[in-house]
Design a protein around this motif. Sequence first.
Motif, PDB file in Angstrom:
ATOM      1  N   LYS A   1       0.802  -1.216   0.000  1.00 50.86           N
ATOM      2  CA  LYS A   1       0.000   0.000   0.000  1.00 50.86           C
ATOM      3  C   LYS A   1       0.845   1.280   0.000  1.00 50.86           C
ATOM      4  O   LYS A   1       0.408   2.310  -0.475  1.00 50.86           O
ATOM      5  N   TYR A   2       2.061   1.184   0.536  1.00 50.11           N
ATOM      6  CA  TYR A   2       2.871   2.378   0.729  1.00 50.11           C
ATOM      7  C   TYR A   2       4.143   2.329  -0.117  1.00 50.11           C
ATOM      8  O   TYR A   2       4.606   1.273  -0.504  1.00 50.11           O
ATOM      9  N   TYR A   3       4.714   3.517  -0.357  1.00 50.14           N
ATOM     10  CA  TYR A   3       5.994   3.607  -1.061  1.00 50.14           C
ATOM     11  C   TYR A   3       7.134   3.444  -0.053  1.00 50.14           C
ATOM     12  O   TYR A   3       7.117   4.069   1.004  1.00 50.14           O
ATOM     13  N   GLN A   4       8.071   2.591  -0.399  1.00 49.47           N
ATOM     14  CA  GLN A   4       9.227   2.333   0.452  1.00 49.47           C
ATOM     15  C   GLN A   4      10.497   2.783  -0.272  1.00 49.47           C
ATOM     16  O   GLN A   4      10.607   2.607  -1.478  1.00 49.47           O
ATOM     17  N   PRO A   5      11.468   3.315   0.464  1.00 44.48           N
ATOM     18  CA  PRO A   5      12.735   3.684  -0.185  1.00 44.48           C
ATOM     19  C   PRO A   5      13.634   2.455  -0.369  1.00 44.48           C
ATOM     20  O   PRO A   5      13.707   1.591   0.499  1.00 44.48           O
ATOM     21  N   PHE A   6      14.282   2.382  -1.512  1.00 41.13           N
ATOM     22  CA  PHE A   6      15.263   1.340  -1.797  1.00 41.13           C
ATOM     23  C   PHE A   6      16.543   2.046  -2.201  1.00 41.13           C
ATOM     24  O   PHE A   6      16.503   3.052  -2.897  1.00 41.13           O
ATOM     25  N   GLU A   7      17.668   1.504  -1.767  1.00 36.77           N
ATOM     26  CA  GLU A   7      18.938   2.154  -2.059  1.00 36.77           C
ATOM     27  C   GLU A   7      19.917   1.179  -2.682  1.00 36.77           C
ATOM     28  O   GLU A   7      19.819  -0.034  -2.513  1.00 36.77           O
ATOM     29  N   LEU A   8      20.850   1.754  -3.411  1.00 39.61           N
ATOM     30  CA  LEU A   8      21.924   1.000  -4.049  1.00 39.61           C
ATOM     31  C   LEU A   8      23.182   1.858  -3.928  1.00 39.61           C
ATOM     32  O   LEU A   8      23.178   3.028  -4.298  1.00 39.61           O
ATOM     33  N   ILE A   9      24.239   1.278  -3.383  1.00 40.79           N
ATOM     34  CA  ILE A   9      25.467   2.025  -3.155  1.00 40.79           C
ATOM     35  C   ILE A   9      26.522   1.590  -4.164  1.00 40.79           C
ATOM     36  O   ILE A   9      26.760   0.394  -4.342  1.00 40.79           O
ATOM     37  N   GLU A  10      27.111   2.575  -4.834  1.00 40.49           N
ATOM     38  CA  GLU A  10      28.161   2.307  -5.811  1.00 40.49           C
ATOM     39  C   GLU A  10      29.472   2.918  -5.311  1.00 40.49           C
ATOM     40  O   GLU A  10      29.550   4.111  -5.026  1.00 40.49           O
ATOM     41  N   ASP A  11      30.484   2.074  -5.180  1.00 41.03           N
ATOM     42  CA  ASP A  11      31.823   2.546  -4.845  1.00 41.03           C
ATOM     43  C   ASP A  11      32.531   2.895  -6.139  1.00 41.03           C
ATOM     44  O   ASP A  11      32.663   2.053  -7.029  1.00 41.03           O
ATOM     45  N   LEU A  12      32.986   4.122  -6.245  1.00 35.32           N
ATOM     46  CA  LEU A  12      33.589   4.610  -7.481  1.00 35.32           C
ATOM     47  C   LEU A  12      35.083   4.312  -7.513  1.00 35.32           C
ATOM     48  O   LEU A  12      35.781   4.460  -6.507  1.00 35.32           O
ATOM     49  N   ASN A  13      35.576   3.890  -8.682  1.00 33.48           N
ATOM     50  CA  ASN A  13      37.017   3.691  -8.860  1.00 33.48           C
ATOM     51  C   ASN A  13      37.736   5.029  -8.931  1.00 33.48           C
ATOM     52  O   ASN A  13      38.804   5.204  -8.374  1.00 33.48           O
ATOM     53  N   THR A  14      37.148   5.964  -9.654  1.00 32.96           N
ATOM     54  CA  THR A  14      37.669   7.318  -9.766  1.00 32.96           C
ATOM     55  C   THR A  14      36.730   8.241  -8.999  1.00 32.96           C
ATOM     56  O   THR A  14      35.525   8.251  -9.271  1.00 32.96           O
ATOM     57  N   PRO A  15      37.241   8.991  -8.024  1.00 32.09           N
ATOM     58  CA  PRO A  15      36.350   9.847  -7.222  1.00 32.09           C
ATOM     59  C   PRO A  15      35.622  10.896  -8.070  1.00 32.09           C
ATOM     60  O   PRO A  15      36.167  11.421  -9.035  1.00 32.09           O
ATOM     61  N   LEU A  16      34.393  11.163  -7.680  1.00 28.23           N
ATOM     62  CA  LEU A  16      33.585  12.216  -8.279  1.00 28.23           C
ATOM     63  C   LEU A  16      33.959  13.518  -7.571  1.00 28.23           C
ATOM     64  O   LEU A  16      33.946  13.576  -6.342  1.00 28.23           O
ATOM     65  N   VAL A  17      34.306  14.545  -8.321  1.00 25.03           N
ATOM     66  CA  VAL A  17      34.728  15.813  -7.731  1.00 25.03           C
ATOM     67  C   VAL A  17      33.580  16.815  -7.826  1.00 25.03           C
ATOM     68  O   VAL A  17      33.117  17.151  -8.911  1.00 25.03           O
TER      69      VAL A  17
END
Length: 137
Positions: free
Chosen positions: A38-54
């Motif tokens: 009945k309700y919306y639930q949050p789902f997450e996905l974590i990505e570890d980056l090889n090259t950092p995002l600046v």
Amino acid sequence: MKLTGNLQDIKTKRDTNNKGIEVHVDRVEYVTHKKDGKYYQPFELIEDLNTPLVLTGDCLARIPNKFLEEGESEYEVYDKVGDEYELNPNKKLALTITYDFDSDLTILTETYYTVTISNDEFKELKTRLAKAKKGKK
């Protein structure tokens, strides 16, 4: 994760003069909301980056929040499109810093870079990351 420059220079309004401030993010958290019954639930996905995002300071604006602990701060993220800056409501940055009085250093201890995406993008990203993980093995 790495910090260059003074975070205290970033105010509640985006400022082009803060280009010298850089936050190097090595982990991105993708969030989506799916209907779970009945309700919306949050789902997450974590990505570890090889090259950092600046992320540069000219693309950040502080979010005023009285309920944060000392050393914690939240930021709105702007996308640079040509010479213009556009607020991206789907991106948020949260940082935790501590100050070492003995060595007179500000130390970045945690970064949370969150991107809210659609369900379709979430599924595509999940399969892409799974294939990349299989390829590494």
